[in-house]
Design an enzyme around this catalytic site. Structure first.
Site, PDB file in Angstrom:
ATOM      1  N   GLY A   1      -6.082  -6.720  23.640  1.00  0.00           N
ATOM      2  CA  GLY A   1      -4.899  -6.463  23.797  1.00  0.00           C
ATOM      3  C   GLY A   1      -5.659  -4.889  23.032  1.00  0.00           C
ATOM      4  O   GLY A   1      -4.137  -4.272  22.603  1.00  0.00           O
TER       5      GLY A   1
ATOM      6  N   ASP B   1       3.314   4.074  14.805  1.00  0.00           N
ATOM      7  CA  ASP B   1       3.634   5.013  15.990  1.00  0.00           C
ATOM      8  C   ASP B   1       2.880   4.021  17.204  1.00  0.00           C
ATOM      9  O   ASP B   1       2.665   4.199  18.293  1.00  0.00           O
ATOM     10  CB  ASP B   1       2.580   5.809  15.840  1.00  0.00           C
ATOM     11  CG  ASP B   1       0.624   5.944  15.293  1.00  0.00           C
ATOM     12  OD1 ASP B   1       0.406   4.558  15.722  1.00  0.00           O
ATOM     13  OD2 ASP B   1       0.047   6.739  15.983  1.00  0.00           O
TER      14      ASP B   1
ATOM     15  N   PHE C   1       0.916  -1.356   0.379  1.00  0.00           N
ATOM     16  CA  PHE C   1      -0.006   0.095   0.133  1.00  0.00           C
ATOM     17  C   PHE C   1       0.846   1.579   0.025  1.00  0.00           C
ATOM     18  O   PHE C   1       0.912   2.242  -0.523  1.00  0.00           O
ATOM     19  CB  PHE C   1      -1.123  -0.313   1.011  1.00  0.00           C
ATOM     20  CG  PHE C   1      -1.459   0.988   1.124  1.00  0.00           C
ATOM     21  CD1 PHE C   1      -2.268   2.435   0.519  1.00  0.00           C
ATOM     22  CD2 PHE C   1      -1.724   2.080   3.121  1.00  0.00           C
ATOM     23  CE1 PHE C   1      -2.790   3.519   0.974  1.00  0.00           C
ATOM     24  CE2 PHE C   1      -2.122   3.505   3.294  1.00  0.00           C
ATOM     25  CZ  PHE C   1      -2.925   3.580   2.338  1.00  0.00           C
TER      26      PHE C   1
ATOM     27  N   LEU D   1       6.118  -9.723  -3.397  1.00  0.00           N
ATOM     28  CA  LEU D   1       4.750 -10.489  -3.151  1.00  0.00           C
ATOM     29  C   LEU D   1       3.364 -11.202  -2.002  1.00  0.00           C
ATOM     30  O   LEU D   1       3.268 -12.591  -2.826  1.00  0.00           O
ATOM     31  CB  LEU D   1       4.431 -10.534  -5.269  1.00  0.00           C
ATOM     32  CG  LEU D   1       4.793  -9.935  -6.000  1.00  0.00           C
ATOM     33  CD1 LEU D   1       5.279 -10.386  -7.669  1.00  0.00           C
ATOM     34  CD2 LEU D   1       4.578  -8.489  -5.969  1.00  0.00           C
TER      35      LEU D   1
ATOM     36  N   TYR E   1       2.724  -7.345  16.006  1.00  0.00           N
ATOM     37  CA  TYR E   1       2.636  -6.075  15.050  1.00  0.00           C
ATOM     38  C   TYR E   1       3.473  -5.345  15.137  1.00  0.00           C
ATOM     39  O   TYR E   1       5.231  -5.141  15.560  1.00  0.00           O
ATOM     40  CB  TYR E   1       1.465  -5.850  14.717  1.00  0.00           C
ATOM     41  CG  TYR E   1       1.798  -4.680  13.871  1.00  0.00           C
ATOM     42  CD1 TYR E   1       2.726  -5.057  11.955  1.00  0.00           C
ATOM     43  CD2 TYR E   1       1.527  -3.343  14.056  1.00  0.00           C
ATOM     44  CE1 TYR E   1       3.672  -4.231  11.826  1.00  0.00           C
ATOM     45  CE2 TYR E   1       1.446  -2.066  13.031  1.00  0.00           C
ATOM     46  CZ  TYR E   1       2.540  -2.641  12.462  1.00  0.00           C
ATOM     47  OH  TYR E   1       3.259  -1.105  11.261  1.00  0.00           O
TER      48      TYR E   1
ATOM     49  N   ALA F   1       7.044  -5.475   5.408  1.00  0.00           N
ATOM     50  CA  ALA F   1       6.769  -6.012   6.655  1.00  0.00           C
ATOM     51  C   ALA F   1       4.954  -6.400   6.609  1.00  0.00           C
ATOM     52  O   ALA F   1       4.482  -6.285   5.596  1.00  0.00           O
ATOM     53  CB  ALA F   1       6.517  -4.866   7.120  1.00  0.00           C
ATOM     54  N   GLU F   2       5.285  -7.366   7.521  1.00  0.00           N
ATOM     55  CA  GLU F   2       3.880  -7.866   7.814  1.00  0.00           C
ATOM     56  C   GLU F   2       3.158  -7.068   8.902  1.00  0.00           C
ATOM     57  O   GLU F   2       4.016  -6.184   9.349  1.00  0.00           O
ATOM     58  CB  GLU F   2       3.719  -9.282   8.579  1.00  0.00           C
ATOM     59  CG  GLU F   2       4.432 -10.467   7.983  1.00  0.00           C
ATOM     60  CD  GLU F   2       3.047 -11.346   6.723  1.00  0.00           C
ATOM     61  OE1 GLU F   2       2.105 -10.739   6.849  1.00  0.00           O
ATOM     62  OE2 GLU F   2       4.087 -11.498   5.831  1.00  0.00           O
TER      63      GLU F   2
ATOM     64  N   ASP G   1     -14.227  -7.412  20.896  1.00  0.00           N
ATOM     65  CA  ASP G   1     -13.003  -6.406  20.446  1.00  0.00           C
ATOM     66  C   ASP G   1     -12.124  -7.303  20.278  1.00  0.00           C
ATOM     67  O   ASP G   1     -11.465  -9.088  20.533  1.00  0.00           O
ATOM     68  CB  ASP G   1     -13.044  -5.902  22.023  1.00  0.00           C
ATOM     69  CG  ASP G   1     -12.651  -5.193  21.680  1.00  0.00           C
ATOM     70  OD1 ASP G   1     -11.674  -4.463  20.686  1.00  0.00           O
ATOM     71  OD2 ASP G   1     -11.911  -3.632  22.476  1.00  0.00           O
TER      72      ASP G   1
HETATM   73  P1  NAD Z   1       1.589  -3.660   3.377  1.00  0.00           P
HETATM   74  O1  NAD Z   1       1.032  -4.891   4.188  1.00  0.00           O
HETATM   75  O2  NAD Z   1      -0.189  -3.303   2.289  1.00  0.00           O
HETATM   76  O3  NAD Z   1       2.443  -3.955   1.895  1.00  0.00           O
HETATM   77  C1  NAD Z   1       3.807  -4.957   2.970  1.00  0.00           C
HETATM   78  C2  NAD Z   1       4.957  -5.154   1.442  1.00  0.00           C
HETATM   79  O4  NAD Z   1       5.785  -5.314   1.669  1.00  0.00           O
HETATM   80  C3  NAD Z   1       3.541  -6.192   0.786  1.00  0.00           C
HETATM   81  O5  NAD Z   1       3.956  -5.768  -1.259  1.00  0.00           O
HETATM   82  C4  NAD Z   1       4.398  -7.260   0.737  1.00  0.00           C
HETATM   83  O6  NAD Z   1       4.724  -7.842  -0.773  1.00  0.00           O
HETATM   84  C5  NAD Z   1       6.085  -7.011   1.062  1.00  0.00           C
HETATM   85  N1  NAD Z   1       6.908  -8.088   2.195  1.00  0.00           N
HETATM   86  C6  NAD Z   1       6.223  -8.090   2.707  1.00  0.00           C
HETATM   87  N2  NAD Z   1       7.271  -9.629   4.130  1.00  0.00           N
HETATM   88  C7  NAD Z   1       8.365  -9.619   2.723  1.00  0.00           C
HETATM   89  C8  NAD Z   1       9.750 -10.259   3.015  1.00  0.00           C
HETATM   90  N3  NAD Z   1      10.158 -10.653   3.611  1.00  0.00           N
HETATM   91  N4  NAD Z   1       9.878  -9.273   1.753  1.00  0.00           N
HETATM   92  C9  NAD Z   1      10.130  -8.290   1.065  1.00  0.00           C
HETATM   93  N5  NAD Z   1       8.920  -7.878   0.848  1.00  0.00           N
HETATM   94  C10 NAD Z   1       7.813  -8.435   1.981  1.00  0.00           C
HETATM   95  O7  NAD Z   1       1.720  -2.849   3.738  1.00  0.00           O
HETATM   96  P2  NAD Z   1       1.716  -0.956   4.346  1.00  0.00           P
HETATM   97  O8  NAD Z   1       0.792  -0.716   4.503  1.00  0.00           O
HETATM   98  O9  NAD Z   1       2.308  -1.000   2.714  1.00  0.00           O
HETATM   99  O10 NAD Z   1       2.678  -0.827   5.268  1.00  0.00           O
HETATM  100  C11 NAD Z   1       4.131  -0.052   4.960  1.00  0.00           C
HETATM  101  C12 NAD Z   1       5.066  -0.372   6.339  1.00  0.00           C
HETATM  102  O11 NAD Z   1       4.272   0.659   6.547  1.00  0.00           O
HETATM  103  C13 NAD Z   1       5.370  -1.307   6.812  1.00  0.00           C
HETATM  104  O12 NAD Z   1       6.242  -0.975   7.459  1.00  0.00           O
HETATM  105  C14 NAD Z   1       4.355  -1.154   8.413  1.00  0.00           C
HETATM  106  O13 NAD Z   1       4.007  -1.150   9.361  1.00  0.00           O
HETATM  107  C15 NAD Z   1       4.268   0.363   8.187  1.00  0.00           C
HETATM  108  N6  NAD Z   1       3.294   1.266   8.570  1.00  0.00           N
HETATM  109  C16 NAD Z   1       1.389   1.132   8.325  1.00  0.00           C
HETATM  110  C17 NAD Z   1       0.573   1.361   8.125  1.00  0.00           C
HETATM  111  C18 NAD Z   1       0.004   2.090   7.575  1.00  0.00           C
HETATM  112  O14 NAD Z   1      -0.905   2.412   7.954  1.00  0.00           O
HETATM  113  N7  NAD Z   1      -0.599   1.095   6.555  1.00  0.00           N
HETATM  114  C19 NAD Z   1       0.851   2.696   9.606  1.00  0.00           C
HETATM  115  C20 NAD Z   1       2.060   3.219  10.285  1.00  0.00           C
HETATM  116  C21 NAD Z   1       3.573   2.174   9.783  1.00  0.00           C
END
Ligand code: NAD
Ligand code: TYD
Length: 355
Positions: free
Chosen positions: A295, A136, A13, A37, A160, A85-86, A292
């Protein structure tokens, strides 16, 4: 001088929104996008971006040290923006192992690769930068008042957020121990185009479009601060261009909302933009309070004063404007969402990458 950026997780995303931003500036950035992916990665998020001199996509795992080290030398990476990330709290409760692997070991693998590839005596020479994107949620949960700032102690509550906190500590340790040019950003809840429909806003949109129940956890009064994803990507670019090594920056949207307010806004906008349900009922009638989340953090709120004072960044998009843009985007991309919800997009990659 043009930088070569390794973007990890650039098919997810926020990562895909960021890749779109950088490939629009080919004089400044060359992008290598490394993404495994997983279920959350989707190449359709990168529609319109051509492989070529300025952009390369590599399907691979950030935990694969050999691959990551090869990319650093082969592509002469001088900048890393680490999104991979996951990312979903609910999945971390039912299956934490993948979060430990990708978020902790994956970050460690990337830091090690940077340490090996960049000059030992001065890893930041040539304005190199390793930007670690975090959340955050590492700060834990707030009561009715107060804000997280960069000095707030870490107090993660879910697998997480604990895995993200761990990766932040590793990144910071690599700055202090090896002088690696690390910068960390901690942002609030993003929303906007290409968000995977397991997260609150796209999930509620999709269910509301199909007349399905809208699950609201607990009493619906948990508070999140909502940040439009393009504002977030612009903040990250500013941290790359003007931030300082060893520093962390909180990024927020100044948009605190209770979950129930968000669900109401989505329902009301869809009733107005399309029509109420076939039954004539408003979409709010689909709201269903469910058990809910264990946690469940009550409130997150960000003090984003440091990035404003030091780098001059502020969010530009109000929640009212951002949610309207987001719902219009989802309405115009319903096939994108249908393919994800049905799981079809994953079959396409298996064919594409299986030799
Ligand atoms: P997302 O889940 O939409 O996308 C994660 C991407 O990482 C995917 O394209 C996935 O294929 C890839 N990925 C996962 N495991 C992988 C691996 N082992 N090797 C290579 N690629 C891998 O996540 P997002 O919402 O876009 O978040 C991106 C970052 O921002 C993350 O680090 C998340 O912790 C952080 N974040 C997100 C939010 C939010 O609101 N979405 C808020 C704060 C922080
Ligand atoms: P989510 O989008 O999963 O982000 P995070 O847990 O990282 O903040 O959830 C946002 C808020 O919405 C959170 O308080 C949990 C709540 N929520 C629901 O009430 N129903 C849902 O179906 C989902 C996915 C989330």
């Amino acid at each position: 001088m043009r930088k070569t950026v390794l973007v990890t997780g650039g098919a997810g995303f926020i990562g895909s929104n960021f890749v779109h931003l950088l490939v629009g500036k080919p004089e400044e950035w060359r992008v290598v996008n490394l993404d495994k992916l997983t279920y959350a990665g989707n190449l359709k998020n990168l529609a319109g971006i051509e492989e070529g001199e300025n952009y390369r996509f590599v399907r691979g795992d950030i935990c694969d040290a050999e691959l990551v080290e090869k990319l650093f030398t082969e592509e002469k990476i001088d900048t890393v923006v680490h999104f991979a990330a996951e990312s979903h709290v609910d999945r971390s409760i039912t299956g934490p192992a993948a979060f430990i692997g990708t978020n902790i070991t994956g970050t460690f693998t990337l830091l090690e690769a940077a340490r090996k590839a960049w000059p030992v005596e001065n890893p930041g020479a040539g304005e190199r930068c390793f930007l670690h994107v975090s959340t955050d949620e590492v700060y834990g949960s707030l009561g009715e008042t107060g804000f997280f700032n960069e000095s707030t102690g870490y107090d993660p509550r879910s697998p997480y957020s604990a895995s993200k906190a761990s990766s932040d500590h590793l990144a910071s340790a690599y700055f202090h121990t090896y002088g690696l040019p690390v910068r960390i950003t901690n942002c609030s809840n993003n929303y906007g185009p290409w968000q995977f429909p397991e997260k609150l806003i796209p999930l509620i949109f999709n269910n509301a479009m199909h007349g399905k129940p809208l699950p609201v956890y607990g009493d619906g009064k948990n508070v999140r601060d909502w940040l439009y994803v393009v504002d977030h990507c612009e903040a990250i670019e500013q941290v790359l261009l003007r931030g300082a090594n060893g520093e962390s920056y909180n990024i927020g949207g100044n948009n605190e909302k209770q979950n129930l307010e968000i669900v109401h806004v989505v329902c009301d906008l869809l009733d107005r933009k399309i029509a109420p349900l076939k039954s004539g009922e408003p979409r709010r009638s689909l709201i269903t309070f469910v058990t809910d989340r264990p946690g469940h953090d009550r409130r997150y709120a960000i003090d984003a004063g440091k990035i404003d004072r030091e780098l001059g960044w502020q969010p530009k998009v109000s929640f009212e404007e951002g949610i309207e843009k987001t719902l219009d985007w989802y309405l115009a991309h319903q096939q994108w969402m249908d393919e994800i919800v049905s799981g079809d997009y994953q079959n396409y990659y298996e064919k594409m990458y299986t030799r």
